[in-house]
Motif scaffolding. Structure first.
Motif, PDB file in Angstrom:
ATOM      1  N   VAL A  73       0.867  -1.361  -0.008  1.00 57.43           N
ATOM      2  CA  VAL A  73       0.054  -0.135   0.043  1.00 57.43           C
ATOM      3  C   VAL A  73       0.859   1.357   0.035  1.00 57.43           C
ATOM      4  CG1 VAL A  73      -1.969  -1.127   1.174  1.00 57.43           C
ATOM      5  CG2 VAL A  73      -0.248  -0.034   2.588  1.00 57.43           C
ATOM      6  N   GLY A  74       0.437   2.205  -0.632  1.00 60.33           N
ATOM      7  CA  GLY A  74       1.088   3.705  -0.628  1.00 60.33           C
ATOM      8  C   GLY A  74       0.093   4.470   0.123  1.00 60.33           C
ATOM      9  N   TYR A  75       1.014   5.209   0.935  1.00 60.00           N
ATOM     10  CA  TYR A  75       0.381   6.417   1.809  1.00 60.00           C
ATOM     11  C   TYR A  75       1.201   7.652   1.859  1.00 60.00           C
ATOM     12  CZ  TYR A  75      -2.152   7.903   6.187  1.00 60.00           C
ATOM     13  OH  TYR A  75      -2.978   8.599   7.194  1.00 60.00           O
ATOM     14  N   ILE A  76       0.766   8.567   1.175  1.00 59.83           N
ATOM     15  CA  ILE A  76       1.726   9.626   0.789  1.00 59.83           C
ATOM     16  C   ILE A  76       0.969  10.964   0.697  1.00 59.83           C
ATOM     17  CG2 ILE A  76       2.172   9.550  -1.620  1.00 59.83           C
ATOM     18  CD1 ILE A  76       5.050   9.905  -0.893  1.00 59.83           C
ATOM     19  N   ALA A  77       1.739  11.875   1.108  1.00 65.74           N
ATOM     20  CA  ALA A  77       1.066  13.369   1.109  1.00 65.74           C
ATOM     21  C   ALA A  77       2.116  14.239   0.152  1.00 65.74           C
ATOM     22  CB  ALA A  77       1.162  14.274   2.409  1.00 65.74           C
ATOM     23  N   MET A  78       1.609  14.944  -0.857  1.00 69.18           N
ATOM     24  CA  MET A  78       2.027  15.805  -1.662  1.00 69.18           C
ATOM     25  C   MET A  78       1.194  17.274  -1.479  1.00 69.18           C
ATOM     26  SD  MET A  78       1.137  14.156  -5.380  1.00 69.18           S
ATOM     27  CE  MET A  78      -0.504  14.579  -5.950  1.00 69.18           C
ATOM     28  N   SER A  79       2.165  18.183  -2.204  1.00 70.57           N
ATOM     29  CA  SER A  79       1.602  19.583  -2.683  1.00 70.57           C
ATOM     30  C   SER A  79       0.603  19.332  -3.996  1.00 70.57           C
ATOM     31  CB  SER A  79       2.619  20.303  -2.737  1.00 70.57           C
ATOM     32  OG  SER A  79       3.587  20.068  -3.828  1.00 70.57           O
ATOM     33  N   LEU A  80      -0.066  20.323  -4.027  1.00 69.51           N
ATOM     34  CA  LEU A  80      -0.846  20.206  -5.224  1.00 69.51           C
ATOM     35  C   LEU A  80      -0.083  20.262  -6.422  1.00 69.51           C
ATOM     36  CD1 LEU A  80      -3.902  20.431  -6.681  1.00 69.51           C
ATOM     37  CD2 LEU A  80      -3.549  22.924  -6.425  1.00 69.51           C
TER      38      LEU A  80
END
Length: 177
Positions: free
Chosen positions: A7-14
């Motif tokens: 699984v992937g779980y990641i935050a990114m800017s717009l």
């Protein structure tokens, strides 16, 4: 033996960055504070509970170790070209095929592919991801480290989306190909 779920779980800017131009993720701090303002954790606890192993790149591993290992007894599998790379909390290090074999041999069931962008791309191109959860933060960094390094196209199927406090958007995908 059942194959592990990756699984992937990641935050990114717009604009698609996971770290600023200096490699820092401190830009996420205000968003994490908003998510924690109601006493919760934005769903992280529910996400991490079943995770029994982590895949990360060497740079991410070194950064995390500098903060202090926050993943309890979960082992890491470090993607690196640096043969013989070792360290605390490392169960195996090497290319993606070495990591996949070591994870399967260890009997892990739920593996978080953490990043950075090169690791995300290598895992994606190797067909490891089963699901991907992306948090889009309402900011434009302008430059930095991309969530995914350049590579081939992969098709996704949207399974859900949810607006979180602070204008954060959570988007969940299954990998179709």
């Amino acid at each position: 033996m059942t194959a592990p779920k990756y699984v992937g779980y990641i935050a990114m800017s717009l604009d698609g960055f996971i770290a600023d131009a200096n490699g820092s993720v401190a830009w996420l701090d205000p968003f994490n504070e908003v998510l924690a303002s109601d006493g919760g954790d934005g769903g992280y606890g529910d996400f991490i509970a079943p995770i029994d192993a982590l895949i990360m790149g060497r740079t991410t591993y070194q950064k995390v170790m500098g903060w202090g290992w926050p993943y309890e007894k979960r082992p890491s599998y470090v993607l690196t070209r640096n043969t013989g790379f070792t360290g605390d909390r490392i169960a195996a290090a090497g290319d993606i095929n070495i990591l996949r074999a070591a994870i399967e041999d260890a009997g892990h069931k739920n593996v978080w592919i953490m990043g950075g962008g090169e690791t995300q791309r290598v895992a994606l191109d190797a067909g490891l991801f089963d699901t991907l959860r992306v948090f889009i933060m309402p900011t434009l960094l302008g430059q930095g480290l991309s969530c995914f390094a350049p590579g081939k196209q992969h098709n996704l199927r949207l399974t859900s989306s949810e607006q979180k406090p602070g204008g954060i958007l959570q988007i969940d995908y299954d990998i179709e190909d």
